[in-house]
Write an enzyme that holds these catalytic residues in place. Structure first.
Site, PDB file in Angstrom:
ATOM      1  N   THR A 130      14.340  80.620 -11.661  1.00 32.23           N
ATOM      2  CA  THR A 130      13.420  82.548 -11.217  1.00 32.23           C
ATOM      3  C   THR A 130      12.682  82.021 -12.997  1.00 32.23           C
ATOM      4  O   THR A 130      12.093  82.824 -13.454  1.00 32.23           O
ATOM      5  CB  THR A 130      14.501  83.695 -11.989  1.00 32.23           C
ATOM      6  OG1 THR A 130      15.150  82.621 -13.058  1.00 32.23           O
ATOM      7  CG2 THR A 130      15.740  83.141 -10.926  1.00 32.23           C
ATOM      8  N   GLY A 131      11.903  80.686 -13.278  1.00 33.28           N
ATOM      9  CA  GLY A 131      10.785  80.719 -13.884  1.00 33.28           C
ATOM     10  C   GLY A 131       9.598  81.270 -13.266  1.00 33.28           C
ATOM     11  O   GLY A 131       9.700  81.692 -11.769  1.00 33.28           O
ATOM     12  N   CYS A 161       3.204  67.981 -11.321  1.00 33.06           N
ATOM     13  CA  CYS A 161       1.833  68.516 -10.745  1.00 33.06           C
ATOM     14  C   CYS A 161       0.441  67.815 -11.071  1.00 33.06           C
ATOM     15  O   CYS A 161      -0.433  67.651 -11.234  1.00 33.06           O
ATOM     16  CB  CYS A 161       1.816  69.947 -11.827  1.00 33.06           C
ATOM     17  SG  CYS A 161       2.619  69.434 -13.646  1.00 33.06           S
ATOM     18  N   ASN A 218      -1.635  73.677 -13.240  1.00 33.74           N
ATOM     19  CA  ASN A 218      -0.681  73.182 -13.309  1.00 33.74           C
ATOM     20  C   ASN A 218       0.618  73.671 -12.485  1.00 33.74           C
ATOM     21  O   ASN A 218       1.208  73.012 -11.463  1.00 33.74           O
ATOM     22  CB  ASN A 218       0.373  72.736 -14.563  1.00 33.74           C
ATOM     23  CG  ASN A 218       0.111  73.606 -15.549  1.00 33.74           C
ATOM     24  OD1 ASN A 218      -0.478  74.761 -15.787  1.00 33.74           O
ATOM     25  ND2 ASN A 218       1.480  73.934 -16.126  1.00 33.74           N
TER      26      ASN A 218
END
Length: 289
Positions: free
Chosen positions: A9-10, A123, A263
């Protein structure tokens, strides 16, 4: 449509929610966090998602799901993969765990639909490999170096814990997608203010490199990436002494991600792309009925 669940949940998890809600092929069925009452879970609920706590076990109890996006960390991902292995779920890994089939949309995205466990490298890998692969098709490299710079405010706790995995997975993917005998990967986390954009500096050593054809290859790779990540931009491409140096910047263009956090944007875009490759064939079959 495919039912999708998100682990984490970031900022990545929240961006995935919005991307899923805007997808014609996916629907967000569940968002799972670890901590009850966390800000991320509250925001997921505000976006209209069903939420739960308890990690992978809560997800398994609520399932099955067609697609699971793992936006947690590289340490936990192998256990998540093991628990989902006996299900029909497509697992898309946004961590640098490197245990799934590595997919980079503009390089081998057509292979995504053939695999149920998809890894997205990192990323830095998603931002650099389109250019590196394009150059390597014409100029087989003997050495490749990739230096990424990300703003400290865009690198969360899980990413900081996974720096070694980031370096190893990105370096190995460079070797795989370019054939380079030697590769080096570095990541700088910058505390500069204002926060700098996500930046990738690449150096490729290969015989016979010429400016005009190298620039043309890079231009095509840039255009292909911009179809998926609009904020992707090549800022320089120079050739000298059997080396080509390319610099790329990625600006986030979506509301929940700050502009400097390219990113995050580049890997969430790749995750949705990979999942939609599984969903599109099903949609086509349903329309044909």
């Amino acid at each position: 449509m495919l039912n999708a669940a998100i682990l984490g949940t970031g900022p990545l998890g929240l961006d995935l929610i919005e991307r899923i809600q805007n997808s014609p092929f996916l629907q967000c069925a569940l968002v799972v966090g670890r901590t009850p009452g966390s800000r991320g879970l509250a925001q997921a609920a505000e976006l209209g998602c069903t939420t739960a706590t308890g990690g992978i076990d809560a997800l398994l109890d609520a399932g099955p799901f067609d697609v699971v996006f793992d936006a947690t960390n590289a340490f936990d991902h192998p256990a998540h993969s093991k628990k989902l292995a006996d299900t029909a779920t497509v697992l898309v890994d946004l961590t640098p765990a490197s245990v799934g089939t590595l997919i980079v949309p503009t390089v081998n995205g057509d292979q995504a639909a053939s695999h149920r466990h998809i890894g997205l490298v990192s990323c830095g890998g998603q931002a650099s490999l389109p250019v590196l692969h394009a150059l390597a098709q014409r100029y087989p490299p003997s050495y490749v170096e990739v230096v990424a710079t990300a703003a400290t405010v865009s690198v969360g706790r899980a990413s900081r814990l996974n720096l070694d995995e980031y370096v190893d997975t990105t370096r190995n993917a460079i070797g795989r997608f370019t054939g380079a005998a030697s590769a080096k990967t570095m990541l700088n986390i910058s505390a500069a203010l204002p926060a700098p954009p996500f930046r990738i500096a690449m150096t490729v050593v290969a015989d016979g490199i010429e400016q005009v054809p190298a620039q043309a290859l890079v231009d095509v790779a840039e255009a292909d990436m911009q179809a998926i990540v609009p904020g992707y931009r090549v800022t320089s491409c120079t050739v000298a002494d059997a080396m080509v140096r390319v610099v790329v910047e990625v600006a986030a263009t979506r509301g929940r991600i700050p502009v400097h956090a390219g990113n995050l944007e580049v890997i969430s875009a790749a995750a949705i792309y990979a999942a939609e490759q599984h969903a599109a064939p099903r949609a086509t079959k349903e329309l044909a009925r």
